[in-house]
Design an enzyme around this catalytic site. Structure first.
Site, short mmCIF file in Angstrom:
data_model
loop_
_atom_site.label_atom_id
_atom_site.label_comp_id
_atom_site.label_asym_id
_atom_site.label_seq_id
_atom_site.Cartn_x
_atom_site.Cartn_y
_atom_site.Cartn_z
N CYS A 46 23.21 18.47 -10.25
CA CYS A 46 22.73 17.42 -9.35
C CYS A 46 23.86 16.89 -8.48
O CYS A 46 24.91 16.49 -8.99
CB CYS A 46 22.12 16.27 -10.15
SG CYS A 46 21.59 14.88 -9.12
N CYS A 68 24.55 8.09 -9.39
CA CYS A 68 23.26 7.79 -10.01
C CYS A 68 23.39 7.65 -11.53
O CYS A 68 24.07 8.45 -12.18
CB CYS A 68 22.26 8.90 -9.68
SG CYS A 68 20.68 8.76 -10.51
N CYS A 89 20.87 10.14 -15.21
CA CYS A 89 21.19 11.20 -16.16
C CYS A 89 22.55 10.94 -16.79
O CYS A 89 23.46 10.42 -16.14
CB CYS A 89 21.19 12.56 -15.47
SG CYS A 89 19.57 13.12 -14.90
N CYS A 147 15.26 14.10 -6.42
CA CYS A 147 15.68 13.95 -7.82
C CYS A 147 15.33 15.24 -8.55
O CYS A 147 14.16 15.63 -8.62
CB CYS A 147 14.97 12.76 -8.47
SG CYS A 147 15.32 12.60 -10.25
N ASP A 180 4.31 3.57 -33.26
CA ASP A 180 5.12 4.05 -32.13
C ASP A 180 5.64 2.81 -31.40
O ASP A 180 5.18 2.47 -30.31
CB ASP A 180 4.25 4.92 -31.21
CG ASP A 180 5.04 5.54 -30.06
OD1 ASP A 180 6.27 5.37 -30.03
OD2 ASP A 180 4.42 6.18 -29.20
N CYS A 228 11.70 6.38 -30.05
CA CYS A 228 12.48 6.81 -28.88
C CYS A 228 13.92 6.33 -28.96
O CYS A 228 14.70 6.59 -28.05
CB CYS A 228 11.83 6.31 -27.59
SG CYS A 228 11.70 4.52 -27.49
#
Length: 447
Positions: A86, A94, A97, A182, A373, A400
């Protein structure tokens, strides 16, 4: 990790100061650990374990418990390093990521090391004790060669700079990095052409591309007092607006929802409602949960933090007409969607409110199966203690955040449950995020 409060004894700012350091192990949060010659801890982004780098401080001062830094020069690179595909990745760029500079297999190994470290530190569990083989599995279709990036992100939140350009936030900053494309955005998002038009007057744009249908949606947040533009994008799209007064999301034109598919069922997901971002995530996690729980006809089940009803629907299919499912969800719109999505099941009930408040009021004293969750912060000790008292045959915990998962697994152990198995999935490639499914059972008897 949140920024630490400033130490009243701290000295001068060290921002911009550079250190030559050896990079140590990966840490939770998309960075690695190093130490200055004075022993001060550095959390270094854009580095990999074992490298020697020049690290430039981005946050922190003398006397702080730790400093944040970017690797701005790689003196001795890791064999796992690649040129970031990228053009917007790198120090000061950015923040979307974390691991563009690492081979895909190395990214999954790093995530596995973070999970193992959090399990050991916060739950006192080895991978073997958690029934985990230590691997992080890529999603179907994501196993790509180094230098290639999967286009997986079906929901992208764009920020808008002072010139009306759409972009993404820089790491731990409100500054906007304007972009032309992106790389991790799903094709359905990229084809809208968000980055190519003027968004003057807008604070942000969220672009959504459903994977279960051709539905596309943008949610616009105007700056105070700004008028909504006429939205002409490259593909048909519905438009929603975030109201300045109440923060509510209101329809401008088109459907106020998108349609997603999982487990052979269509789910309506209203504006701002939660659905897994990776196109394969909902199906992957649903299968992992069902394979772990092994529902039986006639079972009673709870689906906590149920969203629009993904797991409740899968459970309802499997427990049959003699079984029953209760879902609990705090979001009003999500509850409306869940009730709509599961209207065909007479034995499914969806309650609105926070789990810790609603569950005690239901009067439920036992359940055969439980799915939870929770949001990134986890379920917490009070809720886990309540769930452990319901005597469920099996519990599926979808997480997560490995730190929150590990903390809650420790609470479950105190409540008499052990981890039967754990699976980890790389459903957020190029980022530090990872999804886990833990299956628990009573510790003192066989499932």
């Amino acid at each position: 990790m949140q920024a630490e409060p400033k130490n009243p004894q701290a000295g001068n700012s060290l921002v911009g100061h550079e250190y030559e350091v050896e990079i140590g192990p990966v840490a939770h949060g998309g960075h690695c650990i190093a130490r200055t010659v004075e022993g001060q801890v550095l959390f270094v982004r854009h580095a990999l374990p074992g490298e020697k780098v020049i690290a430039r401080v981005t946050e922190g001062e003398e006397g702080a418990r730790f400093l944040r830094a970017d690797a701005v020069q790689i003196l001795d690179p890791s064999k796992d390093r690649v040129e970031a595909p990228c053009p917007y990745a790198g120090p000061g760029r950015c923040g979307g990521c974390d691991w563009q500079h690492a081979k895909p297999g190395a990214q999954r190994r790093l995530k596995g090391e973070v999970i193992a470290e959090q399990l050991k530190r916060l739950a006192g569990l080895t991978p073997e004790e958690a029934g985990w083989d230590g691997t992080v599995m890529p999603a179907e279709g994501d196993k790509l060669p180094p230098g290639e990036v999967p286009s997986w992100r079906t929901r992208v939140q764009y920020a808008v700079d002072a010139d009306g350009n759409a972009g993404l936030r820089r790491h731990r900053s409100h500054e906007v990095e304007p972009i032309e494309h992106c790389m991790i955005a799903a094709d359905g998002v990229s084809e809208l052409g968000i980055e190519q038009r003027d968004w003057s007057g807008m604070e942000s744009i969220e672009a959504i591309a459903a994977t279960g249908s051709q539905d596309r949606q943008v949610i616009l947040t105007p700056k105070p007092g700004a008028r909504l533009p006429i939205v002409e994008l490259d593909k048909p799209v519905s438009v929603m607006r975030v109201e300045e007064k109440d923060g509510g999301i209101h329809r401008v034109h088109g459907r106020p929802f998108v349609r997603e598919r999982a487990d052979g069922r269509t789910y309506r997901v209203g504006s701002g409602g939660f659905w897994q971002v990776h196109p394969k995530a909902a199906e992957t996690l649903m299968l992992a949960v069902m394979q772990g729980l092994l529902p039986r006809k006639g079972d009673t089940a709870l689906d906590l933090y149920c969203g629009v009803g993904l797991f409740a629907g899968a459970l309802a299919d499997r427990v049959g007409e003699q079984g029953a499912v209760l879902g609990i969800e705090s979001g009003k719109r999500a509850v409306e969607d869940a009730r709509h999505n599961l209207a065909a099941f007479d034995r499914v009930r969806i309650e609105q409110g926070k789990v810790e408040s609603v569950l005690p009021r239901t009067g439920i004293t036992e359940a055969d199966l439980i799915v939870l969750d929770p949001p990134r912060a986890g379920a917490g000790k009070q809720t886990v203690r309540h769930l452990a008292g319901l005597g469920a045959r099996r519990i599926a915990y979808v997480a997560c955040d490995p730190a929150a998962l590990a903390r809650d697994l420790g609470y479950f152990r105190e409540g008499g449950y052990r981890v039967r198995s754990l699976r980890a999935f790389d459903l957020f490639p190029m980022t530090h995020h990872v999804e886990c499914v833990a299956i628990l059972e009573p510790a003192k008897k066989d499932a």
